[in-house]
Design an enzyme around this catalytic site. Structure first.
Site, PDB file in Angstrom:
ATOM      1  CG  PHE A   1    -129.804  -0.210 -31.620  1.00 38.03           C
ATOM      2  CD1 PHE A   1    -130.053  -0.769 -30.698  1.00 38.03           C
ATOM      3  CD2 PHE A   1    -130.608   1.145 -31.740  1.00 38.03           C
ATOM      4  CE1 PHE A   1    -131.395  -0.574 -29.952  1.00 38.03           C
ATOM      5  CE2 PHE A   1    -131.416   1.817 -31.085  1.00 38.03           C
ATOM      6  CZ  PHE A   1    -131.541   0.964 -30.276  1.00 38.03           C
TER       7      PHE A   1
ATOM      8  CG  ASP B   1    -129.996   2.598 -39.404  1.00 42.47           C
ATOM      9  OD1 ASP B   1    -130.059   4.097 -39.220  1.00 42.47           O
ATOM     10  OD2 ASP B   1    -130.885   1.817 -38.278  1.00 42.47           O
TER      11      ASP B   1
ATOM     12  CE  LYS C   1    -129.431   7.987 -32.768  1.00 43.79           C
ATOM     13  NZ  LYS C   1    -130.036   8.171 -31.299  1.00 43.79           N
TER      14      LYS C   1
END
Length: 458
Positions: free
Chosen positions: A190, A281, A310
Site C-alpha cells: 500500500f 516506503d 504519518k
C-alpha cells in the site's frame, strides 16, 4: 449564518470522575451499535453506518456536506489525552489505532501543544520561494538520524511516494538511459491513494473504477526472492528497463507482514549491480514505531531513498522524501509543494523527534512492544482455534486470525464495545498501532479488553 459544530458536546458530557477519567465505556448508554463488515481500514472497512455513537442512523436522517468516501464508525471522538480518547457521550476508549500510526506522542501532548502554539504566534506558513529555517532544521534532524543526505517535504505519505516515483523515473532516464522506465513493487503493498501511488499499490481492488492506471509498474510477491529475480530478468530481457524498486520494510495495510532480511539483502545486491534505485516506503513503520528510527534498520539494509509521513508530524500533516546524495536528482522546477515544509508542520516534526529522544522512546517501544507481543502470543496459545499467530515489529503488531473464525472487522466491532479502538489489516489480521507513549499498564488493559472482545464472539 453561524457555524454550528456537527457534534455538540455539553459540559455535563465532559464532566470527569474522581480519578480524572470520563468513566468506562458502559458508564453512560452502555453498548455500541451494530456495524457492517468490511475489508480494511481504508476502503469500506466497517460498512456504511450513520453518525450516531448510540444507534445507526440512515444517511438521509443526518445530512452531511462531507463526501461519502469513508465508511466510518458510528462514533464521534471529541477529546483525547495520552492513549485515551472520549466520544461525545463521554465514553472513554483505549486508542490502539493512533490515527493509524500517526499520533506518535499520543493525544494532546503538552510538548507538541506548546511548540505549535509558539509557532502559530510566530509564523505558520510562507512559500518555498524563500528559505524556511524550521524546514532546514527538520531536514538536518532527519539526515542526522538516517542514511539520507537531503530531504524534500510535502504533506502526506501518498505525496511523498509520488515524489519518489518522479525521482525513480528521472533516475531511469538520467542514469540508466531508459525511455519508458519501470518500477517494481510488491503484491499486497500500500503506497497511497493518488493515481500513481495507488497504481504502485499491488492490490487490484484499489484499482477498480480508476482505470487506466499509470503505466510502468510491475508486481512481485513480497519476500519471494525467486519471484523477484524472475520478474527483474523478464523486465530487463531486452536491456535496462527498471528504474527502481519501491517496497515497504514491513507491510502495514497488507496484513502486517515484516520484511525478510535475506530477501532485502538480495534485492539490495541486485539493485547495486544494475544501478537500480531501492526506495523504501517507511510511511507506517518509520519514525520510531519499530523501536528503531526506521524500518530499514531492523532489516540491516539501507535504501537509496525512503519516504516518511504519518508519525513524523504527530497528527500535523507532513510527508518527506529523503534521499542519498547519489540519487539527489530533482532540481528546481522538477517538483514542488505549496504547503510542504511550512514552519508549522516542520515545528511539529522537530518536536516529535526531540520528544522521542528526550523520553528515550526507541528503547521504550522495544520494551513495551515486546510486552504487547508476548501477551498477544499468550492469547494465541489459549485460543488456538480463533487466533493463528502474532507478527510485527515494535508497536506495529498484528494478530493473525484462523480461517472460519471471527474476522478482523468482527473483532474490531467487538473491541469497540469493550472501550478499545483497533484497526483491521485486511479481513484476517487485527492491527495494533498505539501511540509510542503507551505504558505497560495500558498494554495489560488493551490485551484484557481484546480478550473480552474475542470471548463475545465465541
Amino acid at each position: 449564518m453561524p457555524l454550528v459544530p456537527p457534534f455538540a458536546v455539553s459540559q455535563a458530557t465532559l464532566e470527569t470522575g474522581n480519578d480524572g477519567s470520563l468513566g468506562p465505556l458502559d458508564s453512560k448508554s452502555g453498548s455500541v451499535p451494530e456495524l457492517v463488515d468490511g475489508l480494511d481500514s481504508k476502503s469500506s472497512a466497517f460498512g456504511h453506518v450513520g453518525s450516531s455513537p448510540t444507534a445507526p442512523i440512515p444517511a438521509a436522517a443526518v445530512p452531511s456536506a462531507v463526501m461519502d468516501t469513508y465508511a466510518r464508525y458510528p462514533l464521534a471522538l471529541v477529546r483525547g489525552k495520552g492513549v485515551w480518547v472520549w466520544d461525545q457521550e463521554g465514553r472513554r476508549y483505549l486508542d490502539a489505532v493512533a490515527g493509524i500510526a500517526v499520533c506518535t506522542l499520543g493525544h494532546s501532548n503538552s510538548a507538541l501543544r506548546r511548540a505549535l502554539c509558539w509557532q502559530l504566534g510566530t509564523l505558520q506558513h510562507v512559500s518555498n520561494l524563500y528559505r524556511i529555517p524550521e524546514q532546514e532544521a527538520l531536514a538536518e534532524a532527519l539526515v542526522q538520524r538516517s542514511c539520507a543526505d537531503r530531504v524534500f517535504f510535502c504533506n502526506s505519505g501518498a505525496e511523498a511516494n509520488e515524489a519518489a516515483i518522479k525521482l525513480a523515473r528521472k533516475h531511469g532516464h538520467q542514469v540508466r538511459g531508459i525511455e519508458r522506465p519501470l518500477i517494481l513493487t510488491a503484491e499486497a503493498s500500500f503506497h497511497g491513494r493518488t493515481l500513481a501511488a495507488v497504481t504502485a499499490t499491488g492490490q487490484p481492488r484499489y484499482h477498480q473504477g480508476f482505470q487506466p492506471m499509470v503505466e510502468g509498474f510491475r508486481y512481485f510477491p513480497y519476500n519471494d526472492i525467486g519471484a523477484f529475480e524472475a520478474l527483474l530478468e523478464a523486465s530487463e530481457a531486452e536491456g535496462p528497463a527498471v528504474a527502481a524498486v519501491l517496497v515497504e520494510p514491513l507491510q502495514g495495510e497488507g496484513g502486517v507482514n515484516p520484511g525478510d532480511p535475506a530477501f532485502f539483502r538480495r534485492v539490495r545486491q541486485l539493485c547495486d549491480e544494475r544501478r537500480i534505485l531501492l526506495i523504501f516506503d517507511e510511511v507506517q513503520i518509520g519514525v520510531g514505531r519499530s523501536g528503531c528510527w526506521w524500518g530499514y534498520e531492523t532489516l540491516g539494509v539501507e535504501p537509496d531513498a525512503f519516504t516518511a509521513a504519518k508519525g513524523l508530524g504527530g497528527g500535523i500533516p507532513i510527508g518527506a522524501l529523503a534521499v542519498k546524495a547519489s540519487c539527489d536528482h530533482l532540481r528546481p522546477g522538477d517538483h514542488a509543494s505549496t504547503f510542504g515544509g511550512n514552519p508549522l508542520a516542520c515545528r511539529a516534526g522537530l518536536t516529535v523527534l526531540e520528544e522521542i529522544e528526550r523520553r528515550h522512546l526507541l528503547d521504550h517501544v522495544q520494551d513495551v512492544g515486546n510486552q504487547l507481543r508476548e501477551q498477544l502470543q499468550d492469547l494465541v496459545g489459549r485460543y488456538p482455534e480463533q487466533l493463528g499467530g502474532v507478527r510485527g515489529w515494535g508497536l506495529l503488531q498484528g494478530v493473525v486470525l484462523q480461517p472460519g473464525g471471527p474476522t478482523a472487522p468482527d473483532l474490531v466491532k467487538a473491541a469497540l464495545a469493550e472501550g478499545l479502538l483497533l484497526v483491521p489489516a485486511g479481513t484476517a489480521v487485527v492491527r495494533f498501532v498505539p501511540p509510542l507513549v503507551i505504558k505497560p499498564r495500558h498494554v495489560r488493559k488493551l490485551v484484557k479488553r481484546f480478550e473480552r472482545a474475542l470471548q463475545h464472539l465465541l
